[in-house]
Design a protein around this motif. Structure first.
Motif, PDB file in Angstrom:
ATOM      1  N   THR A 185     102.803   3.597  -4.390  1.00  0.00           N
ATOM      2  CA  THR A 185     103.021   2.166  -4.454  1.00  0.00           C
ATOM      3  C   THR A 185     103.860   1.830  -5.681  1.00  0.00           C
ATOM      4  O   THR A 185     104.090   2.676  -6.535  1.00  0.00           O
ATOM      5  CB  THR A 185     101.688   1.395  -4.468  1.00  0.00           C
ATOM      6  OG1 THR A 185     101.951   0.005  -4.270  1.00  0.00           O
ATOM      7  CG2 THR A 185     100.958   1.579  -5.786  1.00  0.00           C
ATOM      8  N   TYR A 226     105.157  -1.709  -8.408  1.00  0.00           N
ATOM      9  CA  TYR A 226     104.713  -2.981  -8.966  1.00  0.00           C
ATOM     10  C   TYR A 226     105.204  -4.180  -8.167  1.00  0.00           C
ATOM     11  O   TYR A 226     104.503  -5.168  -8.019  1.00  0.00           O
ATOM     12  CB  TYR A 226     105.201  -3.079 -10.411  1.00  0.00           C
ATOM     13  CG  TYR A 226     104.682  -4.258 -11.158  1.00  0.00           C
ATOM     14  CD1 TYR A 226     105.550  -5.299 -11.510  1.00  0.00           C
ATOM     15  CD2 TYR A 226     103.356  -4.348 -11.528  1.00  0.00           C
ATOM     16  CE1 TYR A 226     105.079  -6.395 -12.215  1.00  0.00           C
ATOM     17  CE2 TYR A 226     102.884  -5.444 -12.227  1.00  0.00           C
ATOM     18  CZ  TYR A 226     103.746  -6.453 -12.573  1.00  0.00           C
ATOM     19  OH  TYR A 226     103.280  -7.535 -13.252  1.00  0.00           O
ATOM     20  N   ARG A 246     107.332  -5.620  -4.599  1.00  0.00           N
ATOM     21  CA  ARG A 246     107.923  -5.422  -3.276  1.00  0.00           C
ATOM     22  C   ARG A 246     108.667  -6.707  -2.927  1.00  0.00           C
ATOM     23  O   ARG A 246     108.252  -7.793  -3.320  1.00  0.00           O
ATOM     24  CB  ARG A 246     106.855  -5.158  -2.230  1.00  0.00           C
ATOM     25  CG  ARG A 246     105.925  -4.027  -2.560  1.00  0.00           C
ATOM     26  CD  ARG A 246     106.269  -2.762  -1.822  1.00  0.00           C
ATOM     27  NE  ARG A 246     105.162  -1.827  -1.939  1.00  0.00           N
ATOM     28  CZ  ARG A 246     104.415  -1.438  -0.925  1.00  0.00           C
ATOM     29  NH1 ARG A 246     104.666  -1.874   0.281  1.00  0.00           N
ATOM     30  NH2 ARG A 246     103.431  -0.600  -1.129  1.00  0.00           N
ATOM     31  N   THR A 252     104.184  -9.535  -6.217  1.00  0.00           N
ATOM     32  CA  THR A 252     103.698  -8.615  -7.232  1.00  0.00           C
ATOM     33  C   THR A 252     102.469  -7.927  -6.651  1.00  0.00           C
ATOM     34  O   THR A 252     101.516  -8.598  -6.258  1.00  0.00           O
ATOM     35  CB  THR A 252     103.331  -9.373  -8.519  1.00  0.00           C
ATOM     36  OG1 THR A 252     104.483 -10.097  -8.963  1.00  0.00           O
ATOM     37  CG2 THR A 252     102.880  -8.406  -9.602  1.00  0.00           C
ATOM     38  N   TRP A 253     102.509  -6.618  -6.635  1.00  0.00           N
ATOM     39  CA  TRP A 253     101.499  -5.883  -5.885  1.00  0.00           C
ATOM     40  C   TRP A 253     100.087  -6.136  -6.413  1.00  0.00           C
ATOM     41  O   TRP A 253      99.153  -6.372  -5.652  1.00  0.00           O
ATOM     42  CB  TRP A 253     101.798  -4.386  -5.916  1.00  0.00           C
ATOM     43  CG  TRP A 253     100.900  -3.608  -5.022  1.00  0.00           C
ATOM     44  CD1 TRP A 253      99.870  -2.804  -5.389  1.00  0.00           C
ATOM     45  CD2 TRP A 253     100.938  -3.602  -3.589  1.00  0.00           C
ATOM     46  NE1 TRP A 253      99.262  -2.286  -4.270  1.00  0.00           N
ATOM     47  CE2 TRP A 253      99.888  -2.756  -3.161  1.00  0.00           C
ATOM     48  CE3 TRP A 253     101.737  -4.227  -2.633  1.00  0.00           C
ATOM     49  CZ2 TRP A 253      99.642  -2.514  -1.812  1.00  0.00           C
ATOM     50  CZ3 TRP A 253     101.484  -3.983  -1.297  1.00  0.00           C
ATOM     51  CH2 TRP A 253     100.445  -3.142  -0.898  1.00  0.00           C
ATOM     52  N   ARG A 261     100.168  -8.942   1.311  1.00  0.00           N
ATOM     53  CA  ARG A 261      99.993  -7.496   1.221  1.00  0.00           C
ATOM     54  C   ARG A 261      98.608  -7.108   1.700  1.00  0.00           C
ATOM     55  O   ARG A 261      97.659  -7.868   1.589  1.00  0.00           O
ATOM     56  CB  ARG A 261     100.203  -7.011  -0.211  1.00  0.00           C
ATOM     57  CG  ARG A 261      99.029  -7.289  -1.147  1.00  0.00           C
ATOM     58  CD  ARG A 261      99.415  -7.379  -2.551  1.00  0.00           C
ATOM     59  NE  ARG A 261      98.338  -7.396  -3.508  1.00  0.00           N
ATOM     60  CZ  ARG A 261      97.437  -8.371  -3.663  1.00  0.00           C
ATOM     61  NH1 ARG A 261      97.420  -9.396  -2.849  1.00  0.00           N
ATOM     62  NH2 ARG A 261      96.525  -8.280  -4.615  1.00  0.00           N
ATOM     63  N   GLU A 283      96.305  -4.106   0.654  1.00  0.00           N
ATOM     64  CA  GLU A 283      96.218  -2.999  -0.287  1.00  0.00           C
ATOM     65  C   GLU A 283      95.670  -1.738   0.370  1.00  0.00           C
ATOM     66  O   GLU A 283      96.110  -0.639   0.071  1.00  0.00           O
ATOM     67  CB  GLU A 283      95.369  -3.405  -1.483  1.00  0.00           C
ATOM     68  CG  GLU A 283      96.018  -4.481  -2.341  1.00  0.00           C
ATOM     69  CD  GLU A 283      95.174  -4.868  -3.523  1.00  0.00           C
ATOM     70  OE1 GLU A 283      95.462  -4.403  -4.638  1.00  0.00           O
ATOM     71  OE2 GLU A 283      94.217  -5.641  -3.320  1.00  0.00           O
ATOM     72  N   ASN A 286      98.426  -0.332   2.186  1.00  0.00           N
ATOM     73  CA  ASN A 286      99.627  -0.182   1.366  1.00  0.00           C
ATOM     74  C   ASN A 286     100.840  -0.762   2.094  1.00  0.00           C
ATOM     75  O   ASN A 286     101.918  -0.158   2.115  1.00  0.00           O
ATOM     76  CB  ASN A 286      99.861   1.299   1.024  1.00  0.00           C
ATOM     77  CG  ASN A 286     100.830   1.474  -0.131  1.00  0.00           C
ATOM     78  OD1 ASN A 286     101.202   0.510  -0.807  1.00  0.00           O
ATOM     79  ND2 ASN A 286     101.256   2.710  -0.364  1.00  0.00           N
ATOM     80  N   VAL A 312     103.181  -4.345   3.123  1.00  0.00           N
ATOM     81  CA  VAL A 312     103.601  -5.708   2.826  1.00  0.00           C
ATOM     82  C   VAL A 312     104.086  -6.350   4.114  1.00  0.00           C
ATOM     83  O   VAL A 312     104.719  -5.694   4.949  1.00  0.00           O
ATOM     84  CB  VAL A 312     104.725  -5.707   1.769  1.00  0.00           C
ATOM     85  CG1 VAL A 312     105.318  -7.090   1.614  1.00  0.00           C
ATOM     86  CG2 VAL A 312     104.190  -5.236   0.437  1.00  0.00           C
ATOM     87  N   ALA A 326     111.526  -2.104  -2.966  1.00  0.00           N
ATOM     88  CA  ALA A 326     110.458  -1.945  -3.949  1.00  0.00           C
ATOM     89  C   ALA A 326     111.055  -1.567  -5.293  1.00  0.00           C
ATOM     90  O   ALA A 326     112.076  -0.865  -5.362  1.00  0.00           O
ATOM     91  CB  ALA A 326     109.455  -0.887  -3.494  1.00  0.00           C
TER      92      ALA A 326
END
Length: 119
Positions: free
Chosen positions: A30, A32, A34, A52-53, A72, A74, A77, A79, A98
């Protein structure tokens, strides 16, 4: 080599909705930030929005604000770009990207997915 993989493009009538997905080819990798970009025929690639992840904070271009939403998952993983109230001028190839941090280049790009909005 880690890659971004997009899905979900297609043909939709004006006023309709589509959702695009973007995931890294390696599930545990991953970054920070996307983002989504798009490029219409004969035009330069333009920024659509980013997330922002960690915090989930989002930022959008004025042209899509209020109509598009980035989220997102998580666990997956992944978006998403939810596109509502689509207009013919939204027709473009959509790319996810990304970056490892603010100020760094968008070092990872997807292959692009076509979105066509008919009037």
């Amino acid at each position: 080599q880690v890659q971004l993989v997009e899905s979900g493009g297609g043909l939709v009538q004006a006023g309709g909705s589509l959702r695009l997905s973007c995931a890294f080819s390696e599930r545990t990798f991953t970054t920070y930030l996307r983002a989504w970009f798009r490029q219409a025929p004969g035009k330069e690639r333009e920024f659509v929005g980013r997330i922002t992840w960690g915090s989930g904070r989002t930022y959008y271009a004025d042209s899509v604000k209020g109509r598009f939403a980035i989220s997102r998952d998580e666990a997956e993983n992944t978006v998403y770009l939810q596109m509502n109230s689509l207009k013919p001028e939204d027709t473009a190839v959509y790319y996810c990207a990304a970056a490892r941090a603010y100020g760094l280049p968008w070092g990872y790009w997807g292959q692009g997915t076509q979105v066509t909005v008919s009037s």
